[in-house]
Design a protein around this motif. Structure first.
Motif, PDB file in Angstrom:
ATOM      1  N   GLU A   1       0.788  -1.228   0.000  1.00  0.00           N
ATOM      2  CA  GLU A   1       0.000   0.000   0.000  1.00  0.00           C
ATOM      3  C   GLU A   1       0.821   1.279   0.000  1.00  0.00           C
ATOM      4  O   GLU A   1       0.250   2.360  -0.116  1.00  0.00           O
ATOM      5  CB  GLU A   1      -0.932   0.011   1.228  1.00  0.00           C
ATOM      6  N   SER A   2       2.151   1.193   0.132  1.00  0.00           N
ATOM      7  CA  SER A   2       2.951   2.412   0.227  1.00  0.00           C
ATOM      8  C   SER A   2       4.296   2.238  -0.460  1.00  0.00           C
ATOM      9  O   SER A   2       4.734   1.124  -0.745  1.00  0.00           O
ATOM     10  CB  SER A   2       3.182   2.788   1.695  1.00  0.00           C
ATOM     11  N   VAL A   3       4.949   3.362  -0.719  1.00  0.00           N
ATOM     12  CA  VAL A   3       6.289   3.342  -1.304  1.00  0.00           C
ATOM     13  C   VAL A   3       7.260   2.650  -0.356  1.00  0.00           C
ATOM     14  O   VAL A   3       8.046   1.784  -0.762  1.00  0.00           O
ATOM     15  CB  VAL A   3       6.761   4.780  -1.607  1.00  0.00           C
ATOM     16  N   LYS A   4       7.231   3.026   0.916  1.00  0.00           N
ATOM     17  CA  LYS A   4       8.144   2.445   1.902  1.00  0.00           C
ATOM     18  C   LYS A   4       7.975   0.937   2.000  1.00  0.00           C
ATOM     19  O   LYS A   4       8.961   0.177   2.006  1.00  0.00           O
ATOM     20  CB  LYS A   4       7.910   3.090   3.265  1.00  0.00           C
ATOM     21  N   GLU A   5       6.738   0.482   2.056  1.00  0.00           N
ATOM     22  CA  GLU A   5       6.456  -0.951   2.165  1.00  0.00           C
ATOM     23  C   GLU A   5       6.915  -1.699   0.913  1.00  0.00           C
ATOM     24  O   GLU A   5       7.469  -2.800   1.003  1.00  0.00           O
ATOM     25  CB  GLU A   5       4.949  -1.145   2.375  1.00  0.00           C
ATOM     26  N   THR A   6       6.723  -1.079  -0.240  1.00  0.00           N
ATOM     27  CA  THR A   6       7.103  -1.723  -1.498  1.00  0.00           C
ATOM     28  C   THR A   6       8.609  -1.869  -1.626  1.00  0.00           C
ATOM     29  O   THR A   6       9.119  -2.911  -2.043  1.00  0.00           O
ATOM     30  CB  THR A   6       6.554  -0.927  -2.699  1.00  0.00           C
ATOM     31  N   ILE A   7       9.355  -0.822  -1.274  1.00  0.00           N
ATOM     32  CA  ILE A   7      10.815  -0.885  -1.340  1.00  0.00           C
ATOM     33  C   ILE A   7      11.338  -1.998  -0.430  1.00  0.00           C
ATOM     34  O   ILE A   7      12.234  -2.770  -0.816  1.00  0.00           O
ATOM     35  CB  ILE A   7      11.431   0.479  -0.976  1.00  0.00           C
ATOM     36  N   ALA A   8      10.770  -2.114   0.770  1.00  0.00           N
ATOM     37  CA  ALA A   8      11.177  -3.173   1.689  1.00  0.00           C
ATOM     38  C   ALA A   8      10.859  -4.547   1.097  1.00  0.00           C
ATOM     39  O   ALA A   8      11.664  -5.489   1.217  1.00  0.00           O
ATOM     40  CB  ALA A   8      10.480  -2.995   3.036  1.00  0.00           C
ATOM     41  N   TRP A   9       9.717  -4.670   0.448  1.00  0.00           N
ATOM     42  CA  TRP A   9       9.331  -5.952  -0.158  1.00  0.00           C
ATOM     43  C   TRP A   9      10.281  -6.310  -1.298  1.00  0.00           C
ATOM     44  O   TRP A   9      10.732  -7.461  -1.416  1.00  0.00           O
ATOM     45  CB  TRP A   9       7.898  -5.870  -0.678  1.00  0.00           C
TER      46      TRP A   9
END
Length: 248
Positions: free
Chosen positions: A34-42
């Protein structure tokens, strides 16, 4: 197909997932973010998906920030309720751009495009097609985008390449403009130097498109056919190389 969904509206995620599974039950949703931060971590912790559906506006930032911070090779289909982001989306590995609410026929056509490209242009994954070419042999044709379609243009039909607002375009000899997913620097290594010359930071020209040229205070001004929308100047530093090149 392993599919990543990056969308901050749960209902939109559910609808997209339902459509994808109804089109092909073998599709696998590998992540719902749902977010840029979450996606980068994934992305840092997982293998790349085969395809990502990405909402442009996420909870924390514009999703383009993901691809500015992490280099990716998988194809992307952007989704949004607005069409103002279309041009900027082409700076990334954009396969398509779907306006919300997403309709099944339009989604099906986007997925069919992947299958078509895989069968015609790839030996392995679509991501290999999106990587810059590392070979030194001059390319005889280029893949370009027009609307939602991809086309193949022969190098001999290219008048010139130019950049505008960080997007690279191919203009053919009939005056048509097509969007490319390459930078001018990347294109230089794929072009036959006998016929193409990097005039300046914005233009690579085909010798056959140069109608005439003239000196301009040490620089060289080019007149192209089809006509460019601005003056094309070769710098003083590159003018000698240009004259040598055009003389053969």
């Amino acid at each position: 197909m392993r599919i990543l969904i990056i969308e901050d509206e749960p209902l939109a995620t559910q609808k997209l997932e339902a459509l994808l599974m109804s089109i092909d039950p073998k599709n696998e949703i590998v992540g719902r973010l749902e977010s840029v931060k979450e996606t980068i971590a994934w992305l840092d912790a997982n293998n790349s998906p085969d395809l990502a559906f990405v909402d442009v506006q996420l909870t924390d930032q514009n999703s383009f920030e993901i691809f500015r911070k992490r280099q990716t090779q998988f194809p992307i289909i952007f989704t949004t309720a607005y069409d103002k982001y279309i041009l900027e989306s082409f700076e990334y590995n954009t396969l398509d751009y779907l306006l919300k609410p997403i309709q099944e026929p339009r989604l099906r056509k986007a997925l069919e495009k992947i299958e078509t490209l895989e069968s015609h242009f790839f030996q392995n994954k679509l991501g290999q097609f999106l990587k810059p070419s590392s070979g030194k042999t001059a390319k005889e044709r280029f893949i370009v985008k027009r609307g939602i379609d991809y086309l193949s243009i022969q190098a001999k039909e290219v008048a010139y390449f130019f950049s505008e607002h960080k997007i690279v375009f191919l203009k053919d000899k009939k005056g048509n403009n097509f969007i490319m997913d390459r930078t001018l620097r990347e294109l230089e290594s794929d072009l036959d130097q006998k016929y193409f010359f990097r005039a300046n930071r914005k233009y690579i020209v085909n010798i056959s498109a140069i109608h005439k040229f003239k000196s301009d205070h040490g620089k060289v001004q080019l007149e192209l056919i089809p006509e460019a929308q601005e003056d094309i100047l070769v710098s003083k530093e590159n003018a000698p190389a240009f004259r040598k090149w055009i003389a053969g």
